[in-house]
Design an enzyme around this catalytic site. Structure first.
Site, mmCIF file in Angstrom:
data_model
loop_
_atom_site.group_PDB
_atom_site.id
_atom_site.type_symbol
_atom_site.label_atom_id
_atom_site.label_comp_id
_atom_site.label_asym_id
_atom_site.label_seq_id
_atom_site.Cartn_x
_atom_site.Cartn_y
_atom_site.Cartn_z
ATOM 1 N N TYR A 93 -18.152 -6.537 12.088
ATOM 2 C CA TYR A 93 -17.135 -7.347 11.415
ATOM 3 C C TYR A 93 -17.793 -8.206 10.348
ATOM 4 C CZ TYR A 93 -13.470 -6.406 14.925
ATOM 5 O OH TYR A 93 -12.522 -5.821 15.741
ATOM 6 N N ASP B 224 -6.054 -8.846 15.084
ATOM 7 C CA ASP B 224 -5.052 -9.900 15.069
ATOM 8 C C ASP B 224 -4.156 -9.785 13.843
ATOM 9 O OD1 ASP B 224 -6.171 -10.958 17.360
ATOM 10 O OD2 ASP B 224 -7.351 -12.471 16.297
#
Length: 270
Positions: free
Chosen positions: A108, A51
């Site tokens: 992540y 993103d």
């Protein structure tokens, strides 16, 4: 010849990895620099999307070249890339493995800080709180590897062929002062906004505005919550990508993510 290229980038100035009209992306910058070096268009294929504002301490893309080069591409490309994109390795590979489709695990890290700090503002998400209920947050984190269908925590689940994600590990850490939190998760795949949505739910649990039972009910029912807001993007880092033929330790150092002496894992208390 196919090459895998190992990079890292700070995503603050970009609208994510993937090229898009009228918005600056990491892919666009790298392809422009490669075209400048080789005097022809070079198309690269990344290991996944990120993103806008999200970072990658480890990222891979692949590219195909019809012949090898007779100069130091590592030095030349690093010299003309901006400071927020770094090249770590150029790796020739056999056959035609794909940077995105052949990845078997992605990891992540999501960072939260609870006090205003100008040096963390672009690399950690600020949530001003005196304290979080870390024990309840950890209980929710412990649930994640027990479920496979993450439809409830996806921004647009119907855009996917399926919403199955096999989460292999999920951990919650805190620093010694208790004012910075790190949420780590690994899976074979992730859905759109999935990690940021989960992170926001963990923050709500830490605030005692959402219960662990309510959190789990979404995993069980797969019903999308009425309020599905993602956490701030700047705290999210793609931190490791593994392949059957390639497993490289990340080279970028960010927010002490690899420093076991800085972070203490939260263990659920009775």
């Amino acid at each position: 010849m196919r090459y895998f290229v190992h990079i890292g980038y700070k995503g603050s100035n970009y609208f994510g990895w993937q090229r898009q009209p009228d918005k600056l992306s990491v892919q666009e910058i790298i392809e422009e620099k490669l075209a400048k070096i080789f005097k022809k268009p070079i198309t690269i294929y990344g290991c996944g999307r990120t993103d806008a504002g999200v970072h990658a301490s480890q990222y891979f893309f692949h590219m195909d070249m019809d012949k090898s080069w007779n100069f130091d591409l590592f030095f030349r490309l690093n010299r003309i890339l901006p400071d927020d994109i770094a090249l770590f390795d150029i790796i020739p590979v056999d056959g035609e493995p794909h940077a995105r489709f052949d990845a078997i695990q992605r990891s992540y890290d999501f960072f939260i800080h609870t006090y205003k700090d100008p040096f963390l503002s672009q690399s950690s998400s600020l949530y001003l709180r005196k304290e979080f209920d870390l024990n309840q947050m950890r209980k929710a984190v412990n649930l994640l590897p027990k479920y496979e269908d993450y439809r409830a925590f996806c921004k647009s689940p119907d855009k996917n062929e399926h919403t199955i994600c096999r989460v292999s590990s999920a951990q919650l850490f805190v620093n010694q002062e208790g004012d910075r939190i790190r949420f780590s998760i690994s899976s074979n795949r992730f859905l759109g906004r999935m990690i940021r949505i989960i992170a926001r739910k963990l923050i709500e649990i830490g605030d005692n505005t959402l219960s662990v039972d309510e959190f789990e009910s979404h995993l069980i029912s797969r019903n999308i919550p009425d309020k599905i807001l993602p956490a701030h993007p700047q705290g999210l880092f793609l931190s490791r990508v593994k392949y059957p033929f390639l497993d490289i330790k990340p080279k970028a150092k960010f927010l002490n993510a690899e420093d076991s002496g800085y972070w203490k894992e939260i263990i659920v208390s009775a």
